[in-house]
Enzyme design. Structure first.
Site, mmCIF file in Angstrom:
data_model
loop_
_atom_site.group_PDB
_atom_site.id
_atom_site.type_symbol
_atom_site.label_atom_id
_atom_site.label_comp_id
_atom_site.label_asym_id
_atom_site.label_seq_id
_atom_site.Cartn_x
_atom_site.Cartn_y
_atom_site.Cartn_z
ATOM 1 N N ILE A 20 0.765 -1.058 -0.080
ATOM 2 C CA ILE A 20 -0.165 -0.021 0.080
ATOM 3 C C ILE A 20 0.852 1.197 -0.060
ATOM 4 O O ILE A 20 1.764 1.452 0.904
ATOM 5 C CB ILE A 20 -0.873 0.043 1.276
ATOM 6 N N SER A 21 0.551 2.068 -0.785
ATOM 7 C CA SER A 21 1.297 3.417 -0.832
ATOM 8 C C SER A 21 2.837 3.174 -1.197
ATOM 9 O O SER A 21 3.334 2.754 -2.227
ATOM 10 C CB SER A 21 0.945 4.220 0.143
#
Length: 440
Positions: free
Chosen positions: A167-168
């Site tokens: 994520i990210s």
């Protein structure tokens, strides 16, 4: 006849020394053989406690001092798959463990989860330095590769089923891992990331503003060359990629999503034109490249109006579907049985098509998208009963406000007008909310 006291006394006496020596001599080679046959300690599944997050130290080369956390389910399978779950900026391995559902999915399916954890002050992974963007370059990817090696060695894991997701910052690292180690990872899933190499810097900075703002635009070939340059001697199979991004991402702008698609379709040698388009959930547009099934070479999910903080529970099951680990447990796109009949009327350079969609299932369809691919040279100029996008290639027709509900055995009729360059045939296949329909 019962034994006498004398018999009992005789049986309790110690055997002669010669018998003991002979017995010992026979046991020594037997024990040696058993020792050789026993699995080494590193291959035993008692290496860490099961069903609890455990930190592992001394797992191998680790130039950037990452921490390794691992989750081994109580019912870990023989030769398990390995999923590397990479956290976001400001996060940690334990935060990724507690904030996502991969441990509970591992309990169901028996795979092992690795949670790398950054120790540098920013708590962001290095996806910028020249060291990070080359195989065995001496930064975070090296440590994560060592974690994978430790698990595959310790648990005799299936090296053909090693996957990464993030994520990210973790999504960016997922792109990097698949570029640096294409022989290690079978597939990846990146939630709100950027292409491999987009965040590259040479001044030691971890942040690349141009990339974050979505202004780094390259051709598919240029993006693909960056990935191939990470391990220039590699000529084998490349890992598949699943991409997720919100259209309102205010941290890593939405154009990065399109650049990732360009990069991975080029790396995997498939067309940038989707082979299938559908909407597995409200506000989602899913495109698949190179194939139409759950394990297409590239799958991309765009989330309308969603910001950078896009990850929600339930997405993990869809990731496992893409990886091929779900054994059918992940939620599938909603749809019932369906039938499509088409009538076309053509003239020199144009045509009209009347499309009747029938719900042949037993449940009401509430909201629908009809997917189909126009023959080459056709382009829709206007339509009725639905909105059509794009105008050519793989088209999705989305219900109008007045015909979105189709009761069992009921039908709706929609249509469109299109231009053509000689081929005025109707599409040959249709999907209702991602499920194939019978064509009548």
């Amino acid at each position: 006849m019962r034994p006498t006291a004398a018999d009992t006394l005789k049986s309790s006496r110690k055997p002669p020394r010669s018998v003991l020596v002979a017995l010992f001599g026979a046991l020594v080679p037997l024990l040696a053989a058993l020792t050789l046959l026993a699995p080494p300690a590193a291959a035993r599944t008692e290496a860490v406690p099961t069903a609890t997050l455990t930190e592992v130290t001394g797992f191998g080369a680790n130039p950037s001092n990452l921490q390794m956390y691992v989750y081994v389910p109580a019912a870990v399978t023989a030769h398990p798959a390995v999923v590397v779950a990479v956290h976001y900026c400001g996060g940690s391995g334990p935060a990724m463990y507690s904030g996502t559902e991969y441990a509970s999915l591992a309990d169901q399916l028996g795979f092992i989860v690795v949670y790398p954890s950054v120790t540098r002050a920013s708590k962001c992974f290095d996806v910028s330095s020249p060291q990070a963007l080359h195989r065995d370059g001496g930064s975070d990817p090296v440590g994560i590769k060592s974690m994978v090696d430790w698990v595959t060695s310790t648990y005799s894991a299936d090296t053909s089923r090693v996957y990464a997701l993030g994520i990210s910052s973790g999504a960016m690292m997922t792109n990097v891992l698949l570029g640096d180690y294409p022989d290690v990872f079978a597939a990846g899933a990146a939630f709100a990331g950027v292409p491999f190499g987009c965040f590259a810097t040479t001044d030691g900075s971890e942040w690349n503003t141009a990339c974050a703002n979505g202004t780094v635009i390259q051709t598919p070939q240029q993006w693909g060359d960056l990935v191939r340059g990470a391990d220039p001697g590699y000529t084998g199979r490349r890992p598949r990629m699943q991409l997720w991004h919100g259209t309102a991402d205010d941290t890593l702008s939405y154009p990065n999503f399109g650049e990732e698609i360009k990069q991975w379709t080029n790396v995997l040698g498939v067309s940038q034109t989707p082979a299938a388009t559908d909407s597995p959930a409200t506000g989602w547009t899913r495109t698949r490249y190179g194939a139409t099934g759950d394990q297409a070479p590239v799958e991309a999910i765009s989330l309308q109006g969603v910001t950078h903080n896009l990850y929600t529970y339930g997405m993990g099951a869809r990731v496992l579907t893409f990886f091929g680990l779900d054994s059918g447990s992940a939620p599938q796109p909603p749809a019932g049985a369906c039938e499509v009949t088409v009538k076309t009327s053509a003239w020199n350079t144009g045509l009209t098509a009347s499309v009747t969609l029938t719900n042949t299932g037993t449940s009401t369809v509430n909201g629908w998208q009809l997917g189909f691919t126009l023959p080459a040279g056709q382009a829709i100029t206007n339509g009725w009963g639905a909105t059509y996008a794009p105008a050519s290639g793989t088209v999705t027709a989305t219900n109008a406000s007045y015909d979105g509900t189709i009761a069992p055995n009921a039908s709706v009729t929609i249509g469109y007008q299109a231009t053509h360059t000689g081929n005025s045939a109707a599409p040959t296949a249709y999907t209702l909310n991602g499920t194939a329909c019978t064509v009548g």
